[in-house]
Design a protein around this motif. Sequence first.
Motif: not given
Length: 494
Positions: A33-35, A229-231, A259-262
Amino acid sequence: MSGAEAPGRMDGHGPLWVVPHEVPAIVPLPSRSTEPRWVGVYRWAAVGGDLLAAMLGVSIALLTRFGYHVGPSYLVVSSLLPPAWVGVVALSKGYDPRYFGAGPDEFRSLMRSGVGVTAAVAMTSYVTKTEIARGFVVLAIPVMVISALLLRYALRKDLHRHRVRGRCMHRVLVVGRSGPAATLCEHLEKRPTDGYRVVATCRPRGDGHGHMQPDELDEPDILAAADRHAVDVVAISTDPELVGQSLRRLSWALEQRGIELIVSPGIIEVAGPRISVRPVAGLSLLHLERPSVSGGPHLMKAVFDRTVALGFIAVLSPLLIGLALAVKVSSPGPVLFRQQRIGRGGVEFTMLKFRSMYSDAEQRLGDLYALSDGNGVIFKMRDDPRMTPLGRWIRRFSLDELPQLFNVLRGDMSLVGPRPPLAEEVALYAADDSRRMLVKPGMTGLWQVSGRSDLSWDESVRLDLRYVDNWSMTLDLLILWKTVRAVAYGAGAY
């Protein structure tokens, strides 16, 4: 899914084909959760830069308006303005990590904040019946905004230097079938300064093998690949299987992992301002707005062009006169080179330049076509023997194009736009290429700041079409800013 580098894995949800890229896999930590650390460093550097810009604007305004005799009310206003500026920038999403290092939104937020602070100061002054000198506001806020823009630009350039070296990147898992996934990977990796590094692609086993029917892309498979893959980002290419409820559930699961989804809609060369998502009948529909080629915005562009051109002519008149005299005495022939070009709507006009070649240059052109360094359509030659010594120098720094300011003043050209084509070039246009003539040609444009004569014909056309489809005053100002650097380095000019 399996791949040449990663053996197949069966988990009850169908085979998953995960192809790692050159970046090694990382074992994920329990909490994601950390950036990334660099995001926090960039954000605090941006906040510090904005505070510095605000203090600079306030200091210059106080010293200019009041000298060293500042009243207590202005000391209060001056102490409140820097934190208020940072707060308004934060409300305008100026510290949103999604915009760090890429796109114009980071700079737009600063300009919107300048308008917001001006309105807030005016409203506060009216409500509290406090008299604030207009000279103080008119000087403090513009200096503050311009300083913040310059500092943020320098910060972004520093981030770009790190990204070119492979640091401060978002690790990306690309999901989709072979063709769309490969295209998305190519676009993401084309510009490392945008900060996306593809570490793996995820696609059905049967995809791309001809006789095999592709398996579906399942949510557990994608999540397993993302964890392995720790994306930081999962990028979905255009895929008929990953829509609706499947995509919704995937977004929920990725949200829990931080994790961001685009999602790539498959539309290329279209900028953000023309794309909007609107809810219709319970669906989120992507709307593609028509490009603005007339009306109010272009009236504003015309006024801006002529005002700036007139100002440049007045300021640069000594240089223009000096160059005219230098051209006249350096070689026989006219001072100005006049050539017919095609403008907006296919209308011909006479484009002006300082003459940079000997007077018999047109007659000698036929003997040099075989030696062209151009792009197959436009004749260009790096060591053109027809060029005068002075002409070679003024072309390097684009000084030969300064008389085009009079074309802008007459309304034939714009400061920024597509490259003005010759009639024989227009005759070779494909059906789509004629869109370049929906707007006025420009003294500079995307072609000027992207390589000039080093561009191929297809690249030149693509850049011009991108400009026509995505024109805005913000884009014009950005191109003008980049033109100064391109001219200073002289890259691609011959």
